[in-house]
Motif scaffolding. Structure first.
Motif, short mmCIF file in Angstrom:
data_model
loop_
_atom_site.label_atom_id
_atom_site.label_comp_id
_atom_site.label_asym_id
_atom_site.label_seq_id
_atom_site.Cartn_x
_atom_site.Cartn_y
_atom_site.Cartn_z
N LEU A 92 74.71 74.20 -0.59
CA LEU A 92 73.84 75.24 -0.05
C LEU A 92 74.10 76.58 -0.76
O LEU A 92 73.15 77.29 -1.13
N ALA A 93 75.36 76.92 -0.96
CA ALA A 93 75.70 78.16 -1.67
C ALA A 93 75.16 78.11 -3.11
O ALA A 93 74.64 79.10 -3.62
N ARG A 97 72.32 80.69 -4.87
CA ARG A 97 72.51 81.37 -6.16
C ARG A 97 71.40 80.97 -7.14
O ARG A 97 70.83 81.82 -7.82
N THR A 98 71.10 79.69 -7.20
CA THR A 98 70.11 79.19 -8.16
C THR A 98 68.71 79.70 -7.84
O THR A 98 67.97 80.10 -8.74
N LEU A 99 68.35 79.66 -6.56
CA LEU A 99 67.00 80.04 -6.16
C LEU A 99 66.82 81.54 -6.01
O LEU A 99 65.71 82.05 -6.04
N GLY A 100 67.91 82.25 -5.78
CA GLY A 100 67.82 83.70 -5.59
C GLY A 100 67.26 84.08 -4.23
O GLY A 100 66.59 85.10 -4.09
N CYS A 101 67.51 83.24 -3.23
CA CYS A 101 67.11 83.59 -1.87
C CYS A 101 68.15 83.03 -0.90
O CYS A 101 68.89 82.12 -1.23
N ARG A 103 69.52 81.69 3.07
CA ARG A 103 69.19 80.65 4.05
C ARG A 103 68.09 81.16 4.98
O ARG A 103 68.10 82.32 5.37
N HIS A 104 67.17 80.29 5.32
CA HIS A 104 66.03 80.63 6.18
C HIS A 104 65.19 81.73 5.54
O HIS A 104 64.64 82.58 6.24
N ASP A 105 65.10 81.71 4.23
CA ASP A 105 64.40 82.78 3.54
C ASP A 105 63.45 82.19 2.50
O ASP A 105 63.65 81.08 2.02
N THR A 106 62.43 82.96 2.16
CA THR A 106 61.51 82.59 1.10
C THR A 106 61.70 83.55 -0.05
O THR A 106 61.82 84.77 0.16
N ARG A 107 61.75 83.02 -1.23
CA ARG A 107 61.94 83.85 -2.42
C ARG A 107 60.79 84.85 -2.54
O ARG A 107 59.67 84.58 -2.10
N ALA A 108 61.06 85.96 -3.16
CA ALA A 108 60.08 87.05 -3.26
C ALA A 108 58.76 86.61 -3.88
O ALA A 108 57.69 87.13 -3.51
N ASP A 109 58.79 85.65 -4.80
CA ASP A 109 57.55 85.21 -5.44
C ASP A 109 56.76 84.23 -4.57
O ASP A 109 55.67 83.81 -4.93
N GLY A 110 57.32 83.85 -3.41
CA GLY A 110 56.62 82.97 -2.48
C GLY A 110 56.60 81.50 -2.88
O GLY A 110 55.95 80.69 -2.23
N VAL A 111 57.33 81.14 -3.93
CA VAL A 111 57.28 79.76 -4.41
C VAL A 111 58.16 78.84 -3.58
O VAL A 111 57.77 77.71 -3.30
N VAL A 112 59.34 79.29 -3.16
CA VAL A 112 60.29 78.38 -2.54
C VAL A 112 60.93 78.99 -1.29
O VAL A 112 61.20 80.18 -1.26
N THR A 113 61.13 78.14 -0.28
CA THR A 113 61.83 78.50 0.94
C THR A 113 63.06 77.61 1.05
O THR A 113 62.97 76.40 0.84
N LEU A 114 64.20 78.21 1.38
CA LEU A 114 65.45 77.48 1.53
C LEU A 114 65.81 77.38 3.00
O LEU A 114 65.93 78.40 3.68
N GLU A 115 65.94 76.15 3.50
CA GLU A 115 66.23 75.92 4.91
C GLU A 115 67.45 75.04 5.10
O GLU A 115 67.43 73.87 4.69
N PRO A 116 68.52 75.57 5.71
CA PRO A 116 69.58 74.66 6.15
C PRO A 116 69.09 73.94 7.40
O PRO A 116 68.46 74.55 8.26
N VAL A 117 69.32 72.64 7.47
CA VAL A 117 68.86 71.86 8.62
C VAL A 117 70.01 71.00 9.13
O VAL A 117 71.03 70.84 8.45
N TYR A 118 69.85 70.46 10.30
CA TYR A 118 70.88 69.62 10.89
C TYR A 118 70.37 68.21 11.03
O TYR A 118 69.61 67.91 11.93
N CYS A 119 70.77 67.39 10.09
CA CYS A 119 70.57 65.95 10.02
C CYS A 119 69.19 65.56 9.47
O CYS A 119 68.17 65.71 10.14
#
Length: 160
Positions: A92-93, A97-101, A103-119
């Motif tokens: 996750l870390a 770093r790779t995506l530049g956003c 947890r629970h956030d969307t990158r500024a360009d709107g292309v990708v959202t990073l979500e930690p989830v449980y199971c």
């Protein structure tokens, strides 16, 4: 195409007589719209005979619900116990770093959202990741980089 309030009202009407219908209604709104916009709260509250505070409380209590549109690619990294034991926190870390956003956030360009989830249900193949609708098990940082390059690149940008 129906407006957001019409869509939400239609969903609320289908869940009005369902015991505990607020939670399934919120899921249905997110499924239909990709997120639960602020304007859905008063519509759901009135249609389900709940207070706005109650609807807002449920919406903000569960991390699964998005209040803003997600990126075109949603990357979910499992943080349940089995995945944590196999390196999910480091993965996750690495994704942050790779995506530049964050947890629970969307990158500024709107292309990708990073979500930690449980199971994600791949406990025997930890750590698990879902990119879009595709599940992946035993994901290493290098594999994640390849998955991100392929999916994020296909969504309209060259860099993960």
């Amino acid at each position: 195409m129906p407006s957001v309030p019409e869509t939400v009202l239609d969903i609320a009407r289908r869940h009005r007589d369902v015991p505990g219908g607020l939670l399934p209604a919120l899921h249905a709104v997110q499924d239909a719209l990709g997120h639960v916009p602020d304007e859905a709260v008063p519509v759901l509250a009135q249609a389900l005979n709940r207070s706005r505070a109650e609807v807002h409380g449920v919406l903000t209590h569960y991390r699964h619900f998005r209040r803003h549109p997600p990126g075109r690619v949603v990357v979910e990294i499992c943080r349940a116990e089995a995945c944590q034991a196999c390196g999910a926190e480091a993965l996750l870390a690495h994704a942050e770093r790779t995506l530049g956003c964050g947890r629970h956030d969307t990158r500024a360009d709107g292309v990708v959202t990073l979500e930690p989830v449980y199971c994600l249900g791949l406990c025997a193949s930890s750590p698990a990741v879902r990119v879009g609708e595709q599940l992946h098990g035993r994901v290493t940082p290098a594999q994640l980089d390849r998955l991100l390059a392929a999916s994020v690149g296909a969504a309209g940008t060259d860099a993960p």
